[in-house]
Scaffold this motif. Sequence first.
Motif, PDB file in Angstrom:
ATOM      1  N   LEU A 128       0.815  -1.212   0.000  1.00 40.38           N
ATOM      2  CA  LEU A 128       0.000   0.000   0.000  1.00 40.38           C
ATOM      3  C   LEU A 128       0.848   1.260   0.000  1.00 40.38           C
ATOM      4  O   LEU A 128       0.450   2.283  -0.576  1.00 40.38           O
ATOM      5  CB  LEU A 128      -0.937  -0.014   1.214  1.00 40.38           C
ATOM      6  CG  LEU A 128      -2.089   0.990   1.175  1.00 40.38           C
ATOM      7  CD1 LEU A 128      -2.954   0.768  -0.050  1.00 40.38           C
ATOM      8  CD2 LEU A 128      -2.923   0.900   2.431  1.00 40.38           C
ATOM      9  N   ARG A 129       2.029   1.216   0.615  1.00 38.04           N
ATOM     10  CA  ARG A 129       2.893   2.398   0.608  1.00 38.04           C
ATOM     11  C   ARG A 129       3.298   2.758  -0.823  1.00 38.04           C
ATOM     12  O   ARG A 129       3.250   3.925  -1.224  1.00 38.04           O
ATOM     13  CB  ARG A 129       4.136   2.151   1.472  1.00 38.04           C
ATOM     14  CG  ARG A 129       5.030   3.371   1.630  1.00 38.04           C
ATOM     15  CD  ARG A 129       6.285   3.011   2.420  1.00 38.04           C
ATOM     16  NE  ARG A 129       5.967   2.605   3.778  1.00 38.04           N
ATOM     17  CZ  ARG A 129       5.803   3.456   4.783  1.00 38.04           C
ATOM     18  NH1 ARG A 129       5.919   4.754   4.572  1.00 38.04           N
ATOM     19  NH2 ARG A 129       5.539   3.014   5.995  1.00 38.04           N
ATOM     20  N   ASP A 130       3.677   1.738  -1.627  1.00 35.39           N
ATOM     21  CA  ASP A 130       4.045   1.998  -3.023  1.00 35.39           C
ATOM     22  C   ASP A 130       2.847   2.471  -3.834  1.00 35.39           C
ATOM     23  O   ASP A 130       2.968   3.338  -4.710  1.00 35.39           O
ATOM     24  CB  ASP A 130       4.619   0.725  -3.648  1.00 35.39           C
ATOM     25  CG  ASP A 130       5.928   0.292  -2.987  1.00 35.39           C
ATOM     26  OD1 ASP A 130       6.521   1.132  -2.271  1.00 35.39           O
ATOM     27  OD2 ASP A 130       6.332  -0.873  -3.172  1.00 35.39           O
TER      28      ASP A 130
ATOM     29  N   ILE B 255      -9.314  -5.305  -1.472  1.00 34.40           N
ATOM     30  CA  ILE B 255      -8.809  -4.716  -0.238  1.00 34.40           C
ATOM     31  C   ILE B 255      -8.174  -5.777   0.658  1.00 34.40           C
ATOM     32  O   ILE B 255      -7.267  -5.480   1.437  1.00 34.40           O
ATOM     33  CB  ILE B 255      -9.959  -3.977   0.496  1.00 34.40           C
ATOM     34  CG1 ILE B 255      -9.443  -3.221   1.710  1.00 34.40           C
ATOM     35  CG2 ILE B 255     -11.064  -4.949   0.889  1.00 34.40           C
ATOM     36  CD1 ILE B 255      -8.478  -2.124   1.382  1.00 34.40           C
ATOM     37  N   GLN B 256      -8.616  -7.043   0.535  1.00 37.75           N
ATOM     38  CA  GLN B 256      -8.051  -8.110   1.378  1.00 37.75           C
ATOM     39  C   GLN B 256      -6.623  -8.484   0.990  1.00 37.75           C
ATOM     40  O   GLN B 256      -5.933  -9.141   1.763  1.00 37.75           O
ATOM     41  CB  GLN B 256      -8.932  -9.355   1.326  1.00 37.75           C
ATOM     42  CG  GLN B 256     -10.114  -9.327   2.267  1.00 37.75           C
ATOM     43  CD  GLN B 256     -11.294  -8.580   1.691  1.00 37.75           C
ATOM     44  OE1 GLN B 256     -11.293  -8.222   0.523  1.00 37.75           O
ATOM     45  NE2 GLN B 256     -12.316  -8.342   2.491  1.00 37.75           N
ATOM     46  N   THR B 257      -6.173  -8.105  -0.193  1.00 42.86           N
ATOM     47  CA  THR B 257      -4.810  -8.433  -0.618  1.00 42.86           C
ATOM     48  C   THR B 257      -3.811  -7.321  -0.295  1.00 42.86           C
ATOM     49  O   THR B 257      -2.609  -7.532  -0.421  1.00 42.86           O
ATOM     50  CB  THR B 257      -4.772  -8.702  -2.131  1.00 42.86           C
ATOM     51  OG1 THR B 257      -5.180  -7.510  -2.834  1.00 42.86           O
ATOM     52  CG2 THR B 257      -5.684  -9.856  -2.501  1.00 42.86           C
ATOM     53  N   MET B 258      -4.283  -6.158   0.125  1.00 43.81           N
ATOM     54  CA  MET B 258      -3.389  -5.045   0.419  1.00 43.81           C
ATOM     55  C   MET B 258      -2.712  -5.252   1.772  1.00 43.81           C
ATOM     56  O   MET B 258      -3.305  -5.814   2.696  1.00 43.81           O
ATOM     57  CB  MET B 258      -4.167  -3.728   0.439  1.00 43.81           C
ATOM     58  CG  MET B 258      -4.846  -3.369  -0.871  1.00 43.81           C
ATOM     59  SD  MET B 258      -3.683  -3.039  -2.210  1.00 43.81           S
ATOM     60  CE  MET B 258      -3.981  -4.450  -3.291  1.00 43.81           C
ATOM     61  N   TRP B 259      -1.451  -4.810   1.888  1.00 44.80           N
ATOM     62  CA  TRP B 259      -0.762  -4.887   3.178  1.00 44.80           C
ATOM     63  C   TRP B 259       0.040  -3.625   3.422  1.00 44.80           C
ATOM     64  O   TRP B 259       0.555  -2.998   2.498  1.00 44.80           O
ATOM     65  CB  TRP B 259       0.134  -6.123   3.267  1.00 44.80           C
ATOM     66  CG  TRP B 259       1.340  -6.092   2.377  1.00 44.80           C
ATOM     67  CD1 TRP B 259       1.394  -6.418   1.067  1.00 44.80           C
ATOM     68  CD2 TRP B 259       2.674  -5.717   2.758  1.00 44.80           C
ATOM     69  NE1 TRP B 259       2.669  -6.283   0.585  1.00 44.80           N
ATOM     70  CE2 TRP B 259       3.475  -5.859   1.599  1.00 44.80           C
ATOM     71  CE3 TRP B 259       3.264  -5.297   3.945  1.00 44.80           C
ATOM     72  CZ2 TRP B 259       4.834  -5.569   1.607  1.00 44.80           C
ATOM     73  CZ3 TRP B 259       4.619  -5.012   3.951  1.00 44.80           C
ATOM     74  CH2 TRP B 259       5.388  -5.157   2.794  1.00 44.80           C
ATOM     75  N   LEU B 260       0.077  -3.252   4.694  1.00 46.48           N
ATOM     76  CA  LEU B 260       0.762  -2.043   5.133  1.00 46.48           C
ATOM     77  C   LEU B 260       1.923  -2.461   6.018  1.00 46.48           C
ATOM     78  O   LEU B 260       1.742  -3.224   6.970  1.00 46.48           O
ATOM     79  CB  LEU B 260      -0.229  -1.160   5.908  1.00 46.48           C
ATOM     80  CG  LEU B 260       0.076   0.330   6.036  1.00 46.48           C
ATOM     81  CD1 LEU B 260       0.184   0.990   4.665  1.00 46.48           C
ATOM     82  CD2 LEU B 260      -1.015   1.012   6.852  1.00 46.48           C
TER      83      LEU B 260
ATOM     84  N   VAL C 214      -7.709  -8.828  10.129  1.00 38.55           N
ATOM     85  CA  VAL C 214      -8.563  -7.712  10.524  1.00 38.55           C
ATOM     86  C   VAL C 214      -7.772  -6.415  10.595  1.00 38.55           C
ATOM     87  O   VAL C 214      -8.200  -5.369  10.090  1.00 38.55           O
ATOM     88  CB  VAL C 214      -9.238  -8.018  11.879  1.00 38.55           C
ATOM     89  CG1 VAL C 214      -9.940  -6.786  12.424  1.00 38.55           C
ATOM     90  CG2 VAL C 214     -10.223  -9.160  11.741  1.00 38.55           C
ATOM     91  N   SER C 215      -6.575  -6.463  11.190  1.00 38.15           N
ATOM     92  CA  SER C 215      -5.766  -5.254  11.345  1.00 38.15           C
ATOM     93  C   SER C 215      -5.344  -4.688  10.006  1.00 38.15           C
ATOM     94  O   SER C 215      -5.420  -3.467   9.779  1.00 38.15           O
ATOM     95  CB  SER C 215      -4.536  -5.553  12.204  1.00 38.15           C
ATOM     96  OG  SER C 215      -4.905  -6.074  13.454  1.00 38.15           O
ATOM     97  N   GLN C 216      -4.894  -5.558   9.092  1.00 38.17           N
ATOM     98  CA  GLN C 216      -4.444  -5.090   7.785  1.00 38.17           C
ATOM     99  C   GLN C 216      -5.591  -4.512   6.965  1.00 38.17           C
ATOM    100  O   GLN C 216      -5.455  -3.463   6.330  1.00 38.17           O
ATOM    101  CB  GLN C 216      -3.787  -6.241   7.014  1.00 38.17           C
ATOM    102  CG  GLN C 216      -2.384  -6.591   7.475  1.00 38.17           C
ATOM    103  CD  GLN C 216      -1.343  -5.597   6.997  1.00 38.17           C
ATOM    104  OE1 GLN C 216      -1.658  -4.585   6.394  1.00 38.17           O
ATOM    105  NE2 GLN C 216      -0.083  -5.881   7.288  1.00 38.17           N
TER     106      GLN C 216
ATOM    107  N   HIS D  47      -8.542   2.407   5.848  1.00 41.60           N
ATOM    108  CA  HIS D  47      -8.413   3.755   6.410  1.00 41.60           C
ATOM    109  C   HIS D  47      -7.477   4.609   5.565  1.00 41.60           C
ATOM    110  O   HIS D  47      -7.780   5.785   5.274  1.00 41.60           O
ATOM    111  CB  HIS D  47      -7.896   3.659   7.851  1.00 41.60           C
ATOM    112  CG  HIS D  47      -7.569   4.988   8.458  1.00 41.60           C
ATOM    113  ND1 HIS D  47      -8.526   5.889   8.848  1.00 41.60           N
ATOM    114  CD2 HIS D  47      -6.365   5.574   8.722  1.00 41.60           C
ATOM    115  CE1 HIS D  47      -7.940   6.976   9.334  1.00 41.60           C
ATOM    116  NE2 HIS D  47      -6.634   6.809   9.274  1.00 41.60           N
ATOM    117  N   GLU D  48      -6.347   4.056   5.158  1.00 42.06           N
ATOM    118  CA  GLU D  48      -5.391   4.823   4.356  1.00 42.06           C
ATOM    119  C   GLU D  48      -5.982   5.209   2.998  1.00 42.06           C
ATOM    120  O   GLU D  48      -5.805   6.341   2.533  1.00 42.06           O
ATOM    121  CB  GLU D  48      -4.110   4.010   4.155  1.00 42.06           C
ATOM    122  CG  GLU D  48      -3.293   3.799   5.425  1.00 42.06           C
ATOM    123  CD  GLU D  48      -2.689   5.086   5.953  1.00 42.06           C
ATOM    124  OE1 GLU D  48      -2.532   6.046   5.168  1.00 42.06           O
ATOM    125  OE2 GLU D  48      -2.385   5.149   7.161  1.00 42.06           O
TER     126      GLU D  48
END
Length: 455
Positions: A154-156, A174-179, A189-191, A197-198
């Motif tokens: 997600l940062r990239d 959205i379930q494949t995104m990671w921060l 749940v946290s990811q 949110h981001e």
Amino acid sequence: MAKPVTRFVCSACGNVTQKWAGRCEACGEWNSIAEEAPLSQGPGSKGLGAAKGRRMGLSDLRSDEPPPPRRSSGMGELDRVLGGGLVPASATLVGGDPGIGKSTLLLQAAASFARAGARVIYVSGEEATAQVRLRARRLGLGDSAVQLAAETNLRDILTTLDAEAPDLVIVDSIQTMWLDTVDSAPGSVSQVRAAAHELVTFAKRRGVAVMLVGHVTKEGQIAGPRVVEHMVDTVLYFEGERGHQFRILRSVKNRFGPADEIGVFEMTGAGLAEVPNPSALFLSDRDTPAPGSVVFAGIEGTRPVLVEFQALVAPSSLSQPRRAVVGWDGARLSMILAVLEARAGIGFQGLDVYLNVAGGMRITEPAADLAVAAALLSAREDAALPADTVVFGELSLSGALRPVTQAENRLKEALKLGFSAAILPKGCNIPADGGVSVRSMDTLTLFVGEVFGAG
């Protein structure tokens, strides 16, 4: 400074506890609890008065602000569900069963927005860009000016979006995104909460419309914490049976338009085709009147829709007869059967009961009660209703027929499709000369006696 309190969160249901356990006490899942990083302790951690924030700007209800601008997708059914088009700086969540056509729908929408002059970026976390291009060529969208990326960091993604400044961003899913600031696996749940949110914050900050694809659980709810549905502006569900060609896009939350609006699509070899008149399509296979077949005039959002209820009643060889329902609530079917027996003296003991909504449509409004009762009685008595008749009305536990809203719109839709008669409860708002012959009744006993001569 107080030491941060460690929290443990269940990835299945989102339940929060203060200690780790092998089994979640809330949902019963095993090995689903993981540690979550605590919130940072700011200067106001010992009380909000310790550090002052900036003063808010206030306005009253009399303030005259223009409505938010909208961008049309060129797909009338999608625009209808969105409330008239896509609003800039909005976040939309689209959920649906695997393989139902979510990615196909959003790829077609991306191409349509791009043709209308919008700059669109499609980010896939599940497929490579070559796979997305292959689907686009199959759908005849190979020449669309949609920019593609295959990324899960997600940062990239946000760095690229800040530099490119698109009008619309589609993230699948959205379930494949990671921060990298959250210490848990993608899909947890946290990811999911942090990634959502981001992305929502980015949409509001840069004025970019963001559409997110969400996986669903076996219960049909969007996977992950329910707080994600509260974060976004619009929540859409893409529904349908994989064996049927029809697909329903339903709005369950919309801050910019009516909720529970639907758009109807047909799955074809060239992708999803819009169905501007779903009533005609849902009733296209009706031939001569048949026992157990009743046409219901319903309202989905702001749109009147006519669908066919089909019932079958047959002798059962089982000690506990079957009750099978497709497209309607099984608990409400049990209620209708109980009311028919208690208030009209018509029992279904020793009989299997099957109920189906033709075309893969799902009906939720109580106004379908009378149509379901009519279909069950028609199947049990082997007596078909006239082919030109529609039925609607709510049935109470006392056996009374309760009036429903928008009766005039229901009758107009019925008249448009060639129906000349209607059976409905007394008290409905009926036009003086609507072109439809109306039979109004106030009790289930009267309905059974007049329509079927039983009771």
